[in-house]
Design a protein around this motif. Structure first.
Motif, PDB file in Angstrom:
ATOM      1  N   ASP A 136       0.830  -1.203   0.000  1.00  0.00           N
ATOM      2  CA  ASP A 136       0.000   0.000   0.000  1.00  0.00           C
ATOM      3  C   ASP A 136       0.871   1.262   0.000  1.00  0.00           C
ATOM      4  O   ASP A 136       1.953   1.270   0.598  1.00  0.00           O
ATOM      5  CB  ASP A 136      -0.903   0.033   1.238  1.00  0.00           C
ATOM      6  N   PRO A 137       0.387   2.350  -0.636  1.00  0.00           N
ATOM      7  CA  PRO A 137       1.152   3.605  -0.658  1.00  0.00           C
ATOM      8  C   PRO A 137       0.912   4.432   0.613  1.00  0.00           C
ATOM      9  O   PRO A 137       0.425   5.552   0.575  1.00  0.00           O
ATOM     10  CB  PRO A 137       0.606   4.310  -1.907  1.00  0.00           C
ATOM     11  N   ASP A 138       1.239   3.826   1.749  1.00  0.00           N
ATOM     12  CA  ASP A 138       1.102   4.525   3.033  1.00  0.00           C
ATOM     13  C   ASP A 138       2.288   4.141   3.909  1.00  0.00           C
ATOM     14  O   ASP A 138       3.152   3.361   3.488  1.00  0.00           O
ATOM     15  CB  ASP A 138      -0.239   4.185   3.707  1.00  0.00           C
TER      16      ASP A 138
ATOM     17  N   THR B 244      -0.415   4.864  -6.905  1.00  0.00           N
ATOM     18  CA  THR B 244      -0.486   6.160  -6.234  1.00  0.00           C
ATOM     19  C   THR B 244      -1.586   6.128  -5.167  1.00  0.00           C
ATOM     20  O   THR B 244      -2.451   5.251  -5.184  1.00  0.00           O
ATOM     21  CB  THR B 244      -0.802   7.278  -7.237  1.00  0.00           C
ATOM     22  N   LYS B 245      -1.553   7.105  -4.269  1.00  0.00           N
ATOM     23  CA  LYS B 245      -2.599   7.187  -3.246  1.00  0.00           C
ATOM     24  C   LYS B 245      -3.989   7.313  -3.858  1.00  0.00           C
ATOM     25  O   LYS B 245      -4.907   6.625  -3.419  1.00  0.00           O
ATOM     26  CB  LYS B 245      -2.306   8.330  -2.267  1.00  0.00           C
TER      27      LYS B 245
ATOM     28  N   ALA C 285      -5.289   4.066  -4.885  1.00  0.00           N
ATOM     29  CA  ALA C 285      -5.472   3.137  -3.777  1.00  0.00           C
ATOM     30  C   ALA C 285      -6.648   3.498  -2.870  1.00  0.00           C
ATOM     31  O   ALA C 285      -6.885   2.838  -1.867  1.00  0.00           O
ATOM     32  CB  ALA C 285      -4.194   3.065  -2.947  1.00  0.00           C
ATOM     33  N   ARG C 286      -7.370   4.560  -3.210  1.00  0.00           N
ATOM     34  CA  ARG C 286      -8.513   4.974  -2.377  1.00  0.00           C
ATOM     35  C   ARG C 286      -9.799   4.322  -2.877  1.00  0.00           C
ATOM     36  O   ARG C 286     -10.050   4.265  -4.071  1.00  0.00           O
ATOM     37  CB  ARG C 286      -8.685   6.485  -2.436  1.00  0.00           C
TER      38      ARG C 286
ATOM     39  N   ILE D 263      -6.983   3.165   2.556  1.00  0.00           N
ATOM     40  CA  ILE D 263      -6.078   3.234   1.407  1.00  0.00           C
ATOM     41  C   ILE D 263      -5.435   1.863   1.263  1.00  0.00           C
ATOM     42  O   ILE D 263      -5.081   1.240   2.254  1.00  0.00           O
ATOM     43  CB  ILE D 263      -5.014   4.343   1.598  1.00  0.00           C
TER      44      ILE D 263
ATOM     45  N   GLU E 291       5.840  14.040  -3.902  1.00  0.00           N
ATOM     46  CA  GLU E 291       4.651  13.266  -4.273  1.00  0.00           C
ATOM     47  C   GLU E 291       4.495  13.228  -5.789  1.00  0.00           C
ATOM     48  O   GLU E 291       4.270  12.168  -6.379  1.00  0.00           O
ATOM     49  CB  GLU E 291       3.392  13.861  -3.634  1.00  0.00           C
TER      50      GLU E 291
ATOM     51  N   TYR F 100       5.749   7.356  -3.302  1.00  0.00           N
ATOM     52  CA  TYR F 100       6.094   8.523  -2.490  1.00  0.00           C
ATOM     53  C   TYR F 100       7.173   8.147  -1.479  1.00  0.00           C
ATOM     54  O   TYR F 100       7.157   7.063  -0.914  1.00  0.00           O
ATOM     55  CB  TYR F 100       4.866   9.055  -1.741  1.00  0.00           C
TER      56      TYR F 100
END
Length: 187
Positions: A56-58, A81-82, A85-86, A93, A142, A152
């Motif tokens: 995940d992008p977190d 990207t975020k 992923a939403r 996310i 970003e 990121y």
């Protein structure tokens, strides 16, 4: 689309999303506290078929990516990207929320680690480009992560990731030019 490598994901829902998009096998880390047995599975997968890390992008996803990459050198990396992923409802996310198209695109754009070479882009280049230590640094990082498809990163990790994926000075400069152009259009 058949994927030869084994894809490392965070959990069962990620596996479901990956299998909806492509024909692939996965290993689930089940969170950021990755056990020794999971690392051993990933090492074996790397020796036999290769590994793609797709988290995940977190923050937890990046922690898992870093842990696996440190423990199992030579992995490939896929990034979304975020916004990709939403979920539609905007809560949470993760890879499990990404569209089939976003997953396939990320797997077409995988990046391979290269660690035994000299860095091409250094900290001075990052400072000059306003990617560290400036008022727009986070926003620029970003955008750079999206343009270069490297995800990121914070300022510290950026130099390492640019080196790891052997991003050339020319590719880097073109991305920075595009970011600056976009900023000028929005001012």
């Amino acid at each position: 689309m058949k994927i030869k490598e084994i894809i490392v994901v965070e959990g069962r829902d990620d596996t479901t999303a990956i299998k909806r998009a492509v024909d692939a096998d996965t290993i689930e880390t089940n969170g950021s506290a990755i056990g020794d047995s999971v690392i051993e599975q990933i090492r074996l997968a790397q020796k036999t078929r290769g590994v793609i890390i797709f988290t995940d992008p977190d923050f937890p996803g990046e922690k898992i990516r870093k842990t696996v990459a440190e423990q199992v050198p030579g992995c490939k990396h896929a990034f979304i990207t975020k916004p990709e992923a939403r979920p539609k409802n905007g809560k949470g996310i993760g890879v499990e929320h990404a569209s089939i198209e976003a997953i396939r695109n990320a797997l077409k754009e995988i990046k391979e680690e290269m660690t035994d070479t000299d860095p091409i882009i250094d900290k001075d280049d990052l400072m000059t480009a306003g990617l560290i230590g400036g008022p727009k640094a986070k926003e620029r990082r970003e955008k750079l992560g999206v343009l270069l498809k490297i995800g990121y990163t914070n300022g510290k990790q950026l130099e390492k990731r640019l080196h790891m994926f052997q991003i050339t000075k020319q590719t880097f400069a073109q991305a920075i030019e595009e970011i600056v152009r976009e900023e000028q259009q929005n001012d």
